[in-house]
Motif scaffolding. Structure first.
Motif, PDB file in Angstrom:
ATOM      1  N   ARG A 121     -13.914  -1.810   3.603  1.00 53.45           N
ATOM      2  CA  ARG A 121     -12.821  -2.792   3.583  1.00 53.45           C
ATOM      3  C   ARG A 121     -13.358  -4.172   3.256  1.00 53.45           C
ATOM      4  O   ARG A 121     -12.793  -4.882   2.408  1.00 53.45           O
ATOM      5  CB  ARG A 121     -12.104  -2.804   4.922  1.00 53.45           C
ATOM      6  N   ASN A 173      -1.587   0.816  -4.406  1.00 58.12           N
ATOM      7  CA  ASN A 173      -2.587   0.544  -3.378  1.00 58.12           C
ATOM      8  C   ASN A 173      -3.917   1.194  -3.707  1.00 58.12           C
ATOM      9  O   ASN A 173      -3.969   2.223  -4.371  1.00 58.12           O
ATOM     10  CB  ASN A 173      -2.129   1.103  -2.024  1.00 58.12           C
ATOM     11  N   TYR A 187      -6.440  -6.168   6.291  1.00 61.04           N
ATOM     12  CA  TYR A 187      -5.717  -4.902   6.252  1.00 61.04           C
ATOM     13  C   TYR A 187      -6.176  -3.984   7.372  1.00 61.04           C
ATOM     14  O   TYR A 187      -7.368  -3.822   7.608  1.00 61.04           O
ATOM     15  CB  TYR A 187      -5.876  -4.256   4.870  1.00 61.04           C
ATOM     16  N   ASP A 188      -5.200  -3.423   8.065  1.00 60.49           N
ATOM     17  CA  ASP A 188      -5.483  -2.571   9.214  1.00 60.49           C
ATOM     18  C   ASP A 188      -6.254  -1.327   8.820  1.00 60.49           C
ATOM     19  O   ASP A 188      -6.073  -0.785   7.721  1.00 60.49           O
ATOM     20  CB  ASP A 188      -4.178  -2.118   9.883  1.00 60.49           C
ATOM     21  N   CYS A 210      -7.715   2.739   5.125  1.00 58.73           N
ATOM     22  CA  CYS A 210      -7.357   1.338   4.898  1.00 58.73           C
ATOM     23  C   CYS A 210      -6.662   1.245   3.545  1.00 58.73           C
ATOM     24  O   CYS A 210      -7.220   1.653   2.525  1.00 58.73           O
ATOM     25  CB  CYS A 210      -8.600   0.449   4.919  1.00 58.73           C
ATOM     26  N   CYS A 211      -5.420   0.738   3.552  1.00 58.25           N
ATOM     27  CA  CYS A 211      -4.632   0.585   2.318  1.00 58.25           C
ATOM     28  C   CYS A 211      -4.656  -0.877   1.900  1.00 58.25           C
ATOM     29  O   CYS A 211      -4.193  -1.752   2.643  1.00 58.25           O
ATOM     30  CB  CYS A 211      -3.193   1.031   2.538  1.00 58.25           C
ATOM     31  N   ILE A 212      -5.194  -1.130   0.721  1.00 53.66           N
ATOM     32  CA  ILE A 212      -5.295  -2.486   0.190  1.00 53.66           C
ATOM     33  C   ILE A 212      -4.339  -2.603  -0.993  1.00 53.66           C
ATOM     34  O   ILE A 212      -4.499  -1.895  -1.989  1.00 53.66           O
ATOM     35  CB  ILE A 212      -6.741  -2.792  -0.252  1.00 53.66           C
ATOM     36  N   PRO A 213      -3.320  -3.460  -0.898  1.00 54.00           N
ATOM     37  CA  PRO A 213      -2.369  -3.623  -2.001  1.00 54.00           C
ATOM     38  C   PRO A 213      -3.062  -4.163  -3.253  1.00 54.00           C
ATOM     39  O   PRO A 213      -3.860  -5.087  -3.173  1.00 54.00           O
ATOM     40  CB  PRO A 213      -1.356  -4.636  -1.480  1.00 54.00           C
ATOM     41  N   CYS A 251     -12.420  -5.942  -0.366  1.00 52.30           N
ATOM     42  CA  CYS A 251     -11.687  -7.201  -0.253  1.00 52.30           C
ATOM     43  C   CYS A 251     -12.495  -8.350  -0.851  1.00 52.30           C
ATOM     44  O   CYS A 251     -11.932  -9.228  -1.507  1.00 52.30           O
ATOM     45  CB  CYS A 251     -11.336  -7.490   1.201  1.00 52.30           C
ATOM     46  N   PRO A 281      -9.930  -9.782   4.333  1.00 50.83           N
ATOM     47  CA  PRO A 281     -10.000  -8.424   4.883  1.00 50.83           C
ATOM     48  C   PRO A 281      -9.084  -8.250   6.103  1.00 50.83           C
ATOM     49  O   PRO A 281      -9.520  -7.926   7.208  1.00 50.83           O
ATOM     50  CB  PRO A 281     -11.474  -8.264   5.235  1.00 50.83           C
TER      51      PRO A 281
END
Length: 118
Positions: free
Chosen positions: A22, A53, A35-36, A43-46, A26, A33
């Protein structure tokens, strides 16, 4: 729009350490960073405002993961209709609908893919 949407909803990356991954992704995407980490391994990063994602997953990481893990998924609004649609098309289904949310299938070359309710 069709049952299976004609755009990629997420790209999957298997990682060995979810927190380090993550931070690294990021960092290179110049994102905070924030994002949960979900269930200790996701971990889903848009990536954009269209719902695409980057999904980091440490639970599926092994030395031979790449042959058994979908690398992306198609979106659908109706997972049950999408599952039946693929079944009617005689697509090789690898799983049933999991957690009411997604299922995996193979393309004619054996590549593992996924459909996920968005």
């Amino acid at each position: 729009m069709g049952i299976i949407m004609n755009r990629v909803g997420a790209i999957f990356v298997t990682v060995s350490d979810i927190e380090k991954a993550r931070e690294w992704y990021c960092s290179i995407l110049e994102l905070e960073p924030i994002y949960d980490i979900i269930a200790g391994h996701l971990c889903c990063i848009p990536l954009d405002n269209n719902g695409q994602n980057l999904v980091l997953d440490s639970k599926i990481y092994t030395e031979d993961t790449y042959a058994r893990t979908p690398i992306f998924h198609f979106n659908t609004d109706d997972i049950h209709a999408a599952f039946q649609f693929m079944r009617d098309k005689n697509v090789e289904l690898v799983s049933e609908i999991e957690h009411g949310h997604f299922f995996s299938f193979k393309d004619p070359d054996g590549n593992l893919l996924m459909v996920c309710k968005c």
